[in-house]
Design a protein around this motif. Structure first.
Motif, PDB file in Angstrom:
ATOM      1  N   ALA A   1       0.843  -1.193   0.000  1.00 52.89           N
ATOM      2  CA  ALA A   1       0.000   0.000   0.000  1.00 52.89           C
ATOM      3  C   ALA A   1       0.880   1.246   0.000  1.00 52.89           C
ATOM      4  N   THR A   2       0.414   2.280  -0.683  1.00 51.24           N
ATOM      5  CA  THR A   2       1.175   3.528  -0.636  1.00 51.24           C
ATOM      6  C   THR A   2       0.714   4.353   0.555  1.00 51.24           C
TER       7      THR A   2
ATOM      8  N   ASP B   1      -2.670   5.856  -0.283  1.00 52.40           N
ATOM      9  CA  ASP B   1      -3.782   4.909  -0.114  1.00 52.40           C
ATOM     10  C   ASP B   1      -4.159   4.801   1.362  1.00 52.40           C
TER      11      ASP B   1
ATOM     12  N   ALA C   1      -7.604   5.784   3.163  1.00 53.56           N
ATOM     13  CA  ALA C   1      -8.421   4.779   3.839  1.00 53.56           C
ATOM     14  C   ALA C   1      -8.708   5.194   5.278  1.00 53.56           C
TER      15      ALA C   1
END
Ligand code: ADP
Ligand code: MG
Length: 576
Positions: free
Chosen positions: A411-412, A415, A419
């Protein structure tokens, strides 16, 4: 402080007044009711919204002899809207007076229908001068038995050119007929009219002092009455209020708004004169301590409020007079802090807003209600601001290392941030946590009627894919609505002890320190209540709440047993 009972009113009227939710007589009512009951003529000067209708209406009804069918009282009003409003208010005041009919008579309505209505008999007529004169000329209305004539909003009637009509109407009233003149201003022609027809009146005057509330940012929203609750939630959400004061006109309004807010998951309580002193003090204590987000109050109840850090005042109902506005708004912005005031204005209250602006010289800015997207954007701002402050404060090593594990899985940072933001927003305003929000298309002004069916409401951007309409904190199958599994707890208190969802929510949040938002459905029965709480906190809540009291009763809290569920499943009703 004078009460309505002190004014020596009959039980019929006192009951009607209580139903209408009036707590105490307004200043003009205190001044005008006794001399009017005694049959005196009155010239009264008071601003719009000070309760003049009841001031003349109550004595007029009290003086109505039983079994009277011919017109006994005539109220002249400048416009058809005012005639209708006066007739409605008098009708409500006469609710327990048997056989009293109040008839509005105004131009524009078919004469034929008015003939029939007058034929059937009415003791009180509220009408516009032109049309009343018309009926007098045609013989369909007679003032032979009139005991009281009221000129309501006399200055406006004269502005509208009704001087001659009023004069000829007054000339047709019998000798000794009581005359009442109310006006917001007293220009020359009014004084002349008064001199001619009310030679020795009592002169009453209630004029608000010009007070200003300079350091408070004041906004008004145009809101239809049926949209006020949704509007209130929008404003509370958009402002992110931790301590807001909401004003309603009546005790019943306070109860309604407070229980709706509770049902939507806010930490809200109502405050008004019907509550026992101990309860009022408890509510005030919680408001002061910050365990209540919203206090809903009447003007009278709010007089005792001395809380320094109220962030905003919301006039759910526009205040009755200018001074009330000043008092209400002055509850915020104390100790040099900038406060905010929001006022809901229905179309029929616009004149009152103008009045307030004129007398307070306040700048009350019109603004469209925040949309759901505004609410989300404002919350995002606040969350990011908080995040920035946390980053600046440093010492995040522990959390950074927790994150590293996840980041390795591809995941970056972006992201992950998105989230987390989504989770926070959803927790705060999403259908997962609290409040049912109306759709984006809810339009608060303009002529278009907005469909209000829940199904037509578009889902907000953070809604989960399958969103079900929420009816507030209604019970649902445990665990289906929420991301974390909930556990249902039973409490040994219920509606017999007048325990409300807000009481339980407040007690749990207050005692355990867990966020009111994480608490799910609350179901209140006679002697028992159920509360859905996050599973991982259930044991802690049970432990702490078992040492707590509500309404003086030591609580007994347990995980709701299967026994009860079986009972309900087998068809035995649990009373609600
Ligand atoms: P005015 O004629 O002075 O403009 P109204 O008689 O129309 O004022 O009253 C304004 C509003 O205040 C009405 O909604 C009325 O029901 C309400 N009202 C009147 N008297 C009281 C009172 N004593 N307490 C609370 N509300 C009141
Ligand atoms: Mg009026």
């Amino acid at each position: 402080m004078t009460s309505f009972a002190d004014l020596g009113l009959s039980s019929d009227i006192l009951r009607a007044i209580a139903d209408m939710g009036f707590e105490e007589p307004s200043p003009i009512q205190v001044l005008a009711i006794p001399p009017l009951l005694a049959g005196k003529d009155i010239v009264g000067q008071a601003q719009t919204g000070t309760g003049k209708t009841a001031a003349f209406g109550i004595p007029l009804l009290e003086r109505l002899p039983p079994r009277q069918t011919r017109p006994r009282a005539l109220v002249l009003c400048p416009t058809r809207e005012l005639a209708i409003q006066v007739a409605e208010e008098l009708g409500r005041l006469a609710a327990y007076k048997r056989g009293v009919r109040v008839l509005p008579v105004y131009g524009g309505q078919s004469l034929e229908r008015q003939f029939q209505a007058l034929e059937r008999g009415a003791q009180i007529i509220a009408g516009t001068p032109g049309r009343i004169l018309d009926h007098l000329d045609r013989g369909s209305l007679s003032l032979d038995e009139a005991a009281t004539v009221v000129l309501d909003e006399a200055d406006e009637m004269l502005d509208m050119g009704f001087y001659d009509d009023i004069e000829s109407i007054l000339r047709r009233t019998p000798e000794g007929c009581q005359k009442v003149l109310f006006s917001a201003t007293m220009p020359g022609p009014i004084l002349e009219l008064a001199k001619q027809f009310l030679p020795a009146p009592e002169i009453l005057k209630v004029i608000p002092k010009i007070l200003t509330v300079p350091s408070i940012e004041q906004t008004f929203y145009e809101v239809r009455p049926d949209q006020k609750l949704d509007a209130l939630c929008r404003v509370l959400d958009a402002q992110g209020l931790r301590k807001g004061l909401v004003f309603c006109a009546t005790k019943r309004g306070v109860d309604d708004v407070a229980s709706h807010l509770q049902a939507r998951g806010y930490l809200a309580e109502g405050l008004h004169g019907d509550l026992a002193q101990a309860r009022r003090e408890r509510v005030m204590g919680r408001f002061r301590a910050g365990t209540l987000e919203v206090l809903v109050a009447t003007d009278v109840a709010a007089r005792g409020i001395d809380v320094e850090d109220v962030e905003a005042v919301i006039n759910y109902d526009i205040p009755h007079d200018v001074e009330d506005y000043v008092h209400r708004v002055g509850r915020t912005g104390r100790a040099g802090r900038g406060g905010k005031a929001f006022t809901f204005v229905a179309a029929r209250d616009r004149y009152r807003l103008r009045e307030i602006m004129r007398f307070t010289r306040a700048r009350i800015e019109h603004s469209p209600l925040p949309t759901l997207h505004d609410v989300a954007a404002l919350k995002t701002d606040r969350i990011l601001e908080e995040a920035r402050a946390v980053m600046e404060a440093g010492s995040l090593e522990r959390y950074t290392s927790l994150m590293e594990d996840f980041m390795e899985k591809g995941a970056t940072g972006m992201d992950m941030a998105a989230a987390l933001l989504k989770i926070l927003l959803r927790r705060d305003i999403g259908p997962d946590s609290r409040r049912e929000v109306a759709g984006e298309d809810l339009r608060f002004s303009g002529p278009t009627q907005v469909p209000r069916g829940e199904d037509s409401r578009p889902a907000p951007p953070w809604a989960p894919p399958v969103s079900r309409p929420r009816g507030g904190r209604k019970p649902g199958p445990p665990g289906t609505r929420h991301s974390s599994p909930r556990v249902r707890l039973s409490f040994n208190v219920g509606s017999r002890l007048r325990v409300t969802p807000g009481d339980l929510l407040g007690a749990i949040a207050g005692e355990t320190g867990i966020s009111g938002r994480s608490i799910g459905a609350i179901e209140i029965h006679d002697n028992l209540s159920f509360v859905d709480v996050p599973g991982e906190q259930a044991d802690e809540i049970v432990r702490i709440m078992n040492a707590a009291h509500i309404r003086g009763l030591r609580l007994s809290v347990r995980r709701a047993g299967d026994g009860l569920r079986t009972k309900r499943a087998s068809g035995e009703k649990v009373p609600t």
